[in-house]
Design an enzyme around this catalytic site. Structure first.
Site, PDB file in Angstrom:
ATOM      1  N   GLN A   1       1.046  -1.077   0.025  1.00 46.53           N
ATOM      2  CA  GLN A   1       0.152   0.100   0.060  1.00 46.53           C
ATOM      3  C   GLN A   1       0.815   1.375  -0.199  1.00 46.53           C
ATOM      4  OE1 GLN A   1      -2.316   0.039   3.316  1.00 46.53           O
ATOM      5  NE2 GLN A   1      -3.008   2.210   3.290  1.00 46.53           N
TER       6      GLN A   1
ATOM      7  N   SER B   1       1.064   6.617   2.426  1.00 49.61           N
ATOM      8  CA  SER B   1       1.611   7.443   3.298  1.00 49.61           C
ATOM      9  C   SER B   1       2.639   7.833   2.967  1.00 49.61           C
ATOM     10  CB  SER B   1       1.862   6.836   4.638  1.00 49.61           C
ATOM     11  OG  SER B   1       0.680   6.342   5.276  1.00 49.61           O
TER      12      SER B   1
ATOM     13  N   GLU C   1     -11.271  -3.463   5.834  1.00 48.51           N
ATOM     14  CA  GLU C   1     -10.469  -3.698   6.890  1.00 48.51           C
ATOM     15  C   GLU C   1     -11.106  -3.953   8.210  1.00 48.51           C
ATOM     16  OE1 GLU C   1      -7.278  -0.868   7.159  1.00 48.51           O
ATOM     17  OE2 GLU C   1      -5.841  -2.135   5.886  1.00 48.51           O
TER      18      GLU C   1
ATOM     19  N   SER D   1      -3.948   7.140  14.043  1.00 46.72           N
ATOM     20  CA  SER D   1      -3.286   7.355  15.414  1.00 46.72           C
ATOM     21  C   SER D   1      -4.539   7.256  16.369  1.00 46.72           C
ATOM     22  CB  SER D   1      -2.435   8.507  15.523  1.00 46.72           C
ATOM     23  OG  SER D   1      -3.240   9.502  15.418  1.00 46.72           O
TER      24      SER D   1
ATOM     25  N   GLU E   1      -4.882   9.671  18.698  1.00 41.99           N
ATOM     26  CA  GLU E   1      -5.416  10.940  18.768  1.00 41.99           C
ATOM     27  C   GLU E   1      -6.325  11.400  17.638  1.00 41.99           C
ATOM     28  OE1 GLU E   1      -2.020  10.288  18.680  1.00 41.99           O
ATOM     29  OE2 GLU E   1      -1.773  10.834  20.770  1.00 41.99           O
TER      30      GLU E   1
HETATM   31  C1  LIG Z   1       3.341  -0.796  11.585  1.00 43.91           C
HETATM   32  C2  LIG Z   1       2.830   0.397  10.744  1.00 43.91           C
HETATM   33  C3  LIG Z   1       2.344  -0.079   9.366  1.00 43.91           C
HETATM   34  C4  LIG Z   1       2.301   0.747   8.436  1.00 43.91           C
HETATM   35  N1  LIG Z   1       1.900   0.523   7.304  1.00 43.91           N
HETATM   36  C5  LIG Z   1       1.645   1.550   6.031  1.00 43.91           C
HETATM   37  C6  LIG Z   1       1.473   0.930   4.753  1.00 43.91           C
HETATM   38  O1  LIG Z   1       1.866  -0.326   4.500  1.00 43.91           O
HETATM   39  N2  LIG Z   1       1.143   1.712   3.844  1.00 43.91           N
HETATM   40  C7  LIG Z   1       1.123   3.043   4.135  1.00 43.91           C
HETATM   41  O2  LIG Z   1       0.661   3.657   3.116  1.00 43.91           O
HETATM   42  N3  LIG Z   1       1.168   3.569   5.255  1.00 43.91           N
HETATM   43  C8  LIG Z   1       1.322   2.718   6.335  1.00 43.91           C
HETATM   44  N4  LIG Z   1       1.488   3.025   7.693  1.00 43.91           N
HETATM   45  C9  LIG Z   1       1.477   4.544   8.003  1.00 43.91           C
HETATM   46  C10 LIG Z   1       0.374   4.896   8.920  1.00 43.91           C
HETATM   47  O3  LIG Z   1      -0.733   4.950   8.063  1.00 43.91           O
HETATM   48  C11 LIG Z   1       0.548   6.475   9.224  1.00 43.91           C
HETATM   49  O4  LIG Z   1       1.776   6.172  10.122  1.00 43.91           O
HETATM   50  C12 LIG Z   1      -0.374   7.006  10.311  1.00 43.91           C
HETATM   51  O5  LIG Z   1      -1.471   7.543   9.349  1.00 43.91           O
HETATM   52  C13 LIG Z   1      -0.077   8.389  10.730  1.00 43.91           C
HETATM   53  O6  LIG Z   1       0.519   8.970  10.066  1.00 43.91           O
HETATM   54  P1  LIG Z   1       2.187   9.498  10.285  1.00 43.91           P
HETATM   55  O7  LIG Z   1       3.140   8.621  10.687  1.00 43.91           O
HETATM   56  O8  LIG Z   1       2.607  10.444   9.151  1.00 43.91           O
HETATM   57  O9  LIG Z   1       2.164  10.509  11.701  1.00 43.91           O
HETATM   58  P2  LIG Z   1       1.612  12.079  11.709  1.00 43.91           P
HETATM   59  O10 LIG Z   1       0.401  12.133  10.838  1.00 43.91           O
HETATM   60  O11 LIG Z   1       2.787  13.007  11.068  1.00 43.91           O
HETATM   61  O12 LIG Z   1       1.364  12.128  13.260  1.00 43.91           O
HETATM   62  C14 LIG Z   1       2.271  12.655  14.226  1.00 43.91           C
HETATM   63  C15 LIG Z   1       1.752  12.629  15.617  1.00 43.91           C
HETATM   64  O13 LIG Z   1       0.810  13.750  15.442  1.00 43.91           O
HETATM   65  C16 LIG Z   1      -0.699  13.350  16.025  1.00 43.91           C
HETATM   66  N5  LIG Z   1      -1.667  14.265  15.052  1.00 43.91           N
HETATM   67  C17 LIG Z   1      -1.652  14.341  13.699  1.00 43.91           C
HETATM   68  N6  LIG Z   1      -2.838  15.144  13.356  1.00 43.91           N
HETATM   69  C18 LIG Z   1      -3.434  15.253  14.250  1.00 43.91           C
HETATM   70  C19 LIG Z   1      -4.883  15.907  14.770  1.00 43.91           C
HETATM   71  N7  LIG Z   1      -5.484  16.325  13.681  1.00 43.91           N
HETATM   72  N8  LIG Z   1      -5.142  15.901  16.090  1.00 43.91           N
HETATM   73  C20 LIG Z   1      -4.502  15.537  16.899  1.00 43.91           C
HETATM   74  N9  LIG Z   1      -3.151  14.998  16.741  1.00 43.91           N
HETATM   75  C21 LIG Z   1      -2.676  14.872  15.516  1.00 43.91           C
HETATM   76  C22 LIG Z   1      -0.588  11.921  15.522  1.00 43.91           C
HETATM   77  O14 LIG Z   1      -1.613  11.478  16.369  1.00 43.91           O
HETATM   78  C23 LIG Z   1       0.987  11.664  15.944  1.00 43.91           C
HETATM   79  O15 LIG Z   1       0.886  11.434  17.406  1.00 43.91           O
HETATM   80  C24 LIG Z   1       1.862   2.149   8.609  1.00 43.91           C
HETATM   81  C25 LIG Z   1       2.088   2.466   9.914  1.00 43.91           C
HETATM   82  C26 LIG Z   1       2.539   1.726  10.912  1.00 43.91           C
HETATM   83  C27 LIG Z   1       2.872   2.279  12.265  1.00 43.91           C
END
Ligand SMILES: Cc1cc2nc3c(=O)[nH]c(=O)nc-3n(C[C@H](O)[C@H](O)[C@H](O)COP(=O)(O)OP(=O)(O)OC[C@H]3O[C@@H](n4cnc5c(N)ncnc54)[C@H](O)[C@@H]3O)c2cc1C
Length: 395
Positions: free
Chosen positions: A129, A132, A248, A378, A380
């Site tokens: 996928q 991100s 899912e 997440s 949050e």
């Molecule tokens: C084990 C694992 C597997 C994954 N596999 C895939 C995959 O195969 N393909 C893929 O495309 N993605 C994948 N992901 C990505 C996943 O979808 C993202 O990590 C997730 O959507 C969070 O985005 P980010 O990591 O950019 O964090 P960010 O969006 O940058 O968030 C950082 C922090 O800010 C907080 N935050 C952000 N926005 C807000 C808000 N509006 N209000 C309050 N708090 C907020 C979040 O809760 C977090 O604590 C995977 C993630 C993990 C952990």
């Protein structure tokens, strides 16, 4: 309310259980969640996925012409299969096959379905996928990877993806990219199929704090895609992605099974380690914590079954799945933290270290449990959905 499955489904459960016992590959259970360790192991797991599809235990909701079970399908059966796989701790491939298959079935052309669905069903093709990006996770619609139309009607892709689970084993990627930079952010995104062997696709595994590499960075540098890589209408990628993510949902039932297993193992741990010269299980504070975890898992189980029931009746509410996701992921962190506390100094040892508690299971669970509070939205973001859309609180 009766959350039991009924005799027919319990009979089906026994059938699935026997199938798993007879057919699941003999890959020794590892301390934690992780991708296949090598290509041979990955091939074994994919072959196993193929057997699950062939037996009708996966992909039952597909149209019959592509191998679905038609009127014999029920979402409760998917739940039973998930629970039994978790109960047996059988290998399972966490890729994007299910996700992309629903996108293709709902939005793709007949030609795309004929080309890609058989490879998913047989376990021949691995999908990842590609959603991100380094600056677009929670706010996925802000993604910046570009897909520019070429003279032959195809697309030239440039950008970077991250967190791509199992990208290092993938034959194909399910990509979201920006096709109209001038449109409002949700409306300028398209869904595309990427052949991961094309020139310009560079997959770089990321080493995680568990010591393993489950996900990757994927760089897309002038990757040329043909016109028929587009899924559905141009610029309709946002609704395609949201619609396929809905599939899912049935996976939450497996989390209850896994959490119950963790509490069972935690109880055994409390019996085997000592506190103040006595088995830790005799300590009132330890008993109280085990009781609290058990109550929370049973509450989660009731919520999950209620959600499944609402889902099958079409009365699901927008905050139902986020409540379950929030509960299971946060509880997982608490259980693993408590297990490490009980383990004492030996808790820092990992799988393979002499003297590691439960061969490093808790150390791995402690490090990995955080991932569940991030993946798939997440904590949050889950709280925001519950508050704003469920309870109608102000933004
Ligand atoms: C084990 C694992 C597997 C994954 N596999 C895939 C995959 O195969 N393909 C893929 O495309 N993605 C994948 N992901 C990505 C996943 O979808 C993202 O990590 C997730 O959507 C969070 O985005 P980010 O990591 O950019 O964090 P960010 O969006 O940058 O968030 C950082 C922090 O800010 C907080 N935050 C952000 N926005 C807000 C808000 N509006 N209000 C309050 N708090 C907020 C979040 O809760 C977090 O604590 C995977 C993630 C993990 C952990």
């Amino acid at each position: 309310m009766d959350y039991g499955m009924g005799p027919e489904l319990e009979q089906f459960r026994l059938e699935v259980r026997a199938f798993i016992e007879a057919n699941a590959p003999a890959i020794p259970p590892k301390a934690g969640v992780r991708s296949a360790e090598n290509r041979a192991e990955h091939a074994l797991i994919m072959e196993w996925m193929g057997k699950l599809y062939a037996a009708g235990y996966m992909g039952g909701d597909w149209p019959e012409q592509y191998g679905g079970r038609g009127s014999a399908y029920s979402s409760e059966r998917d739940v039973v299969v998930g629970e039994e796989l978790a109960r047996a701790r059988a290998p399972y491939f966490a890729g994007a096959g299910e996700l992309i298959s629903h996108a293709l079935i709902d939005f793709g052309t007949e030609d795309q379905c004929q080309r890609y669905l058989p490879g998913i069903r047989s376990g021949r093709d691995t999908w990842c996928q590609l959603f991100s990006e380094p600056s677009s996770g929670s706010d996925l619609a802000s993604l910046r990877t570009k897909a520019v139309r070429t003279e032959n009607g195809g697309f030239r892709i440039n950008g970077q993806k991250v967190w791509t689970t199992n990208g290092h084993w993938a034959d194909y990627g399910y990509l979201l990219a920006r096709t109209d930079p001038d449109a409002p952010k949700h409306k300028g995104i398209s869904a595309l199929v990427v052949d991961m062997t094309l020139p310009g696709v560079d997959v770089r595994p990321l080493r995680e704090m568990t010591g393993t590499s489950d996900f990757n960075e994927v760089f897309l540098d002038n990757v040329e895609l043909p016109a028929d890589a587009l899924i559905g209408e141009l610029n309709s990628g946002w609704s395609i992605a949201n619609s396929s993510l809905v599939h899912e949902r049935s996976s939450t039932a497996t989390t209850v099974v896994r959490l119950r297993q963790s509490i069972g193992a935690l109880t055994d741990l409390a019996k085997s380690v000592h506190r103040g010269g006595r088995p830790a299980i005799e300590d009132g504070a330890v008993q109280e914590t085990l009781g609290k975890f058990t109550a929370e898992v049973e509450a989660l189980s009731a919520l999950v079954y209620a959600n499944i029931s609402r889902w099958s009746r079409g009365t699901e509410r927008v905050h139902d799945a986020p409540m379950a996701k929030l509960m299971f992921s946060e509880l997982g962190v608490e259980i693993a933290r408590f297990a490490l506390e009980l383990s004492g100094e030996a808790g820092i040892l990992v799988e393979g270290d002499p003297g590691a508690v439960d061969n490093g299971r808790w150390q791995d669970e402690f490090l990995y449990a955080r991932a569940y509070t991030i993946a798939g939205g997440s904590s949050e973001i889950m709280r925001n959905i519950i508050a704003e859309r469920g309870l109608k609180l102000p933004r």
